[in-house]
Design a protein around this motif. Structure first.
Motif, PDB file in Angstrom:
ATOM      1  N   TRP A 438     -12.390   2.995  -2.271  1.00  0.00           N
ATOM      2  CA  TRP A 438     -11.874   1.946  -1.380  1.00  0.00           C
ATOM      3  C   TRP A 438     -13.024   1.077  -0.930  1.00  0.00           C
ATOM      4  O   TRP A 438     -14.083   1.566  -0.588  1.00  0.00           O
ATOM      5  CB  TRP A 438     -11.093   2.544  -0.214  1.00  0.00           C
ATOM      6  N   TRP A 469      -5.504  -2.229   2.112  1.00  0.00           N
ATOM      7  CA  TRP A 469      -5.442  -1.414   3.328  1.00  0.00           C
ATOM      8  C   TRP A 469      -5.894  -2.248   4.520  1.00  0.00           C
ATOM      9  O   TRP A 469      -6.536  -3.292   4.377  1.00  0.00           O
ATOM     10  CB  TRP A 469      -6.270  -0.133   3.206  1.00  0.00           C
ATOM     11  N   ARG A 479      -7.325   4.652   8.014  1.00  0.00           N
ATOM     12  CA  ARG A 479      -6.810   3.356   7.601  1.00  0.00           C
ATOM     13  C   ARG A 479      -5.338   3.490   7.236  1.00  0.00           C
ATOM     14  O   ARG A 479      -4.828   4.597   7.020  1.00  0.00           O
ATOM     15  CB  ARG A 479      -7.603   2.815   6.407  1.00  0.00           C
ATOM     16  N   GLU A 481      -2.841   2.428   4.208  1.00  0.00           N
ATOM     17  CA  GLU A 481      -2.867   1.979   2.827  1.00  0.00           C
ATOM     18  C   GLU A 481      -1.483   1.518   2.375  1.00  0.00           C
ATOM     19  O   GLU A 481      -0.469   2.158   2.687  1.00  0.00           O
ATOM     20  CB  GLU A 481      -3.343   3.096   1.893  1.00  0.00           C
ATOM     21  N   THR A 483       0.300   0.843  -1.158  1.00  0.00           N
ATOM     22  CA  THR A 483      -0.041   1.265  -2.513  1.00  0.00           C
ATOM     23  C   THR A 483       1.104   1.026  -3.484  1.00  0.00           C
ATOM     24  O   THR A 483       2.275   1.215  -3.151  1.00  0.00           O
ATOM     25  CB  THR A 483      -0.396   2.764  -2.502  1.00  0.00           C
ATOM     26  N   HIS A 557      -8.225  -0.766  -2.749  1.00  0.00           N
ATOM     27  CA  HIS A 557      -8.494   0.608  -3.173  1.00  0.00           C
ATOM     28  C   HIS A 557      -7.824   0.883  -4.510  1.00  0.00           C
ATOM     29  O   HIS A 557      -6.913   0.166  -4.933  1.00  0.00           O
ATOM     30  CB  HIS A 557      -7.995   1.611  -2.131  1.00  0.00           C
TER      31      HIS A 557
END
Length: 580
Positions: A438, A469, A479, A481, A483, A557
């Motif tokens: 990340w 993120w 954090r 995220e 995705t 990331h």
């Protein structure tokens, strides 16, 4: 199916039963131990099984794989624990050789931290051995309290010899009452094995090994001097002369660290970043790991393992509506495409790398060390650091709205965890197997109101997950995220303390070669509202009111889900204030 869990594949077998990788009713992953039917029918075993569950539920999560559920269905008993992605210690040493230096010390601290948590719950593990230590991307996790017993009158009076001969304490061999000191002895044997590749009392028949345990001292030849003296004290024949788990941590880390502090030390050391614990506690002076002020990463996984779909899923209703505007200043309210082919952008890193990421502060210098592929939880961009490049540290950050010109202030370089480079304005992020890479933008949220982050990206090689993120913490790796996977599933995950909790999803979306992810992180009173859109279609909205994260860093990331690297090209990256 058992207890609502869908068994996917076998992970391993033992004397108690078979462990399966399973999908939870909420769609996340877990490890389900299905007890052998002939054992489950035994009333004595059932009582012991009930004790295992009760004991495991009392153990704090530090460096362990916590129990999530247990039950009996149609006469079959099962136990559900967090799924930890990674090999066990026995397999790792067998395949890659002994640990040394920073990796060995991090292992020692991690297992001692787990014992501290186990003993703090009034439990004796009784079967600590290399195969019961899993090596997650964030550090070791002690598992399998299958023969643990509560520290009470019944367990102290037990004469049963339970455990694995090679790592038994002398009093356990003699069938004497056990105390937590037996686990400390086993800790010494496990560290000796990890550091030398040999069983501390050699091989041969069980009776021969048990005789040597009672009569001889362990063979510690070749064990790193940094841990040898502590191991020798831990393996004293007299239980009264062995240090407690807390004392092990005192000697290994320095000061009087709490399990939380020790966990942070492990994660930093696992990354090779030279851990320094909060409050000044660090690995003891002279340690191979106490090389400099590293920065911890506490994500999730990381089973911690940082893998998608980890246990603890909370499903929330999906949101409807259009994605927030992320266009130029003159396009309020329009779901603008950010950065198309002609947009500036590309690939640059902000000096953070890791499976659950530990950012690296500017000016930190880290020596090169041998690293195993699985010891990658919070890795450092060694090539960048060794070259003397000063990485962005938060001063002079661009103001909102921010649009990435990846060649400016995003770090570019290679490390054990992967690499980042610019290719015609596209930011290429290659994450190696076992890593979660990340990277931070040179931008931090300046307003508590929140931000909208968007990025256009393409999966170029391999398989895995990738996205953006927000609200990242450079010191902890915390954090949110957003995705998308190679198969088109989208999810929102909260990373904390080495683990990931899926707040929404996974949601099956239309699969696309190019993906535009839009993420909204907005503050509403005491909670954070999180929304996600994929290719202009709503994925859903959720909220976090359980210790929500404050304004922080933002970035991108990627992580592979196979044994080959994943390569993702980020074509654009933009951050704007969240409105409404």
């Amino acid at each position: 199916m058992i207890g609502g869990y869908a068994l996917r594949r076998e992970l391993g077998r033992g004397g108690m039963g078979v462990v399966h990788l399973a999908a939870t009713p909420a769609g996340s992953l877990a490890a389900v131990k299905v007890i052998h039917p002939h054992l489950a029918r035994d009333p004595a075993f059932r009582r012991r099984f009930d004790r295992e569950v009760a004991a495991a539920r009392r153990v704090a999560r530090f460096c362990t794989a916590p129990v999530l559920d247990a039950g009996v269905e149609d006469g079959v008993a099962y136990l559900v624990t967090e799924y930890v992605r990674g090999p066990d210690l026995a397999q790792a040493v067998r395949e890659q050789g002994p640990l040394t230096g920073a990796n060995l010390e991090a292992l020692a601290v991690g297992i001692a931290t787990a014992l501290h948590a186990i003993h703090g719950a009034g439990v004796i593990h009784r079967d600590l051995k290399p195969s019961n230590v899993l090596l997650s991307p964030l550090g070791p996790r002690v598992i399998d309290f299958g023969i643990a017993q509560l520290v009470d009158t019944e367990s102290l009076a037990s004469q049963a010899i339970l455990g694995t001969p090679a790592f038994m304490a002398p009093e356990q061999v003699r069938g004497e009452p056990l105390t937590p000191a037996a686990d400390v002895y086993a800790w010494g044997g496990v560290i000796a094995f990890a550091g030398t590749g040999r069983l501390p009392f050699g091989g041969g028949s069980p009776s021969e090994v048990l005789y040597r345990i009672v009569s001889d001292g362990p063979n510690l030849e070749g064990l790193d001097e940094s841990v040898r003296a502590v191991v020798e004290r831990a393996m004293a024949k007299d239980p009264a002369r062995r240090p407690s788990a807390q004392r092990l941590l005192d000697e290994l880390v320095g000061g009087r660290p709490t399990p939380a502090t020790a966990s942070q030390v492990v994660e930093r050391a696992w990354a090779g970043g030279g851990p320094v614990a909060p409050g000044g506690a660090g690995l003891r002076e002279g340690s191979a790991v106490a090389a400099g002020p590293g920065v911890a990463g506490k994500p999730g996984a990381t089973g911690g393992s940082g893998a998608p779909g980890e246990p603890g899923v909370v499903r929330r209703p999906g949101a409807s509506g259009e994605p927030p505007a992320v266009g130029g200043p003159g396009a309020p309210g329009e779901p603008a495409v950010v950065g198309g082919p002609g947009a500036p952008g590309g690939s640059a890193l902000s000096g953070e790398a890791a499976v659950a990421g530990a950012p690296v502060r500017s000016g930190v210098t880290v020596a090169r060390r041998r690293r195993w592929p699985w010891a990658a939880g919070v890795a450092v961009l060694v090539a960048v650091l060794v070259s003397g490049v000063t990485l962005y540290a938060g001063s002079g950050a661009p103001t909102s709205p921010y649009r990435a010109g990846f060649a400016e202030s995003w770090a570019v370089g290679a490390s054990d965890g992967g690499s980042t480079e610019l290719d015609g304005g596209v930011y290429l992020l290659t994450a190696n197997p076992g890593w979660r890479l990340w990277k931070s933008a040179p931008f931090s949220e300046g307003s508590a109101g929140g931000v909208v982050v968007s990025s256009r990206m393409r999966l170029r090689e391999g398989s895995g997950e990738f996205g953006v993120w927000c609200r990242g913490d450079a010191d902890t790796g915390d954090r949110y995220e957003f995705t998308v996977t190679a198969s088109g599933e989208a999810s929102i995950t909260k990373r904390h303390d080495g683990r990931g909790v899926v707040l929404h999803g996974p949601v099956r979306m239309r699969k696309s070669a190019d993906n535009r992810v839009v993420a909204r992180c907005a503050q509403q009173g005491e909670r954070v509202v999180l929304g996600m859109w994929l290719n202009e279609e709503p994925v859903g909205e959720t909220e976090d009111a359980q210790d929500p994260y404050g304004p922080g860093a933002v970035g991108v990331h990627a992580a592979p889900d196979t044994a080959t690297p994943v390569l993702v090209g980020f074509q654009s990256f933009e951050v704007r204030p969240a409105e409404g």
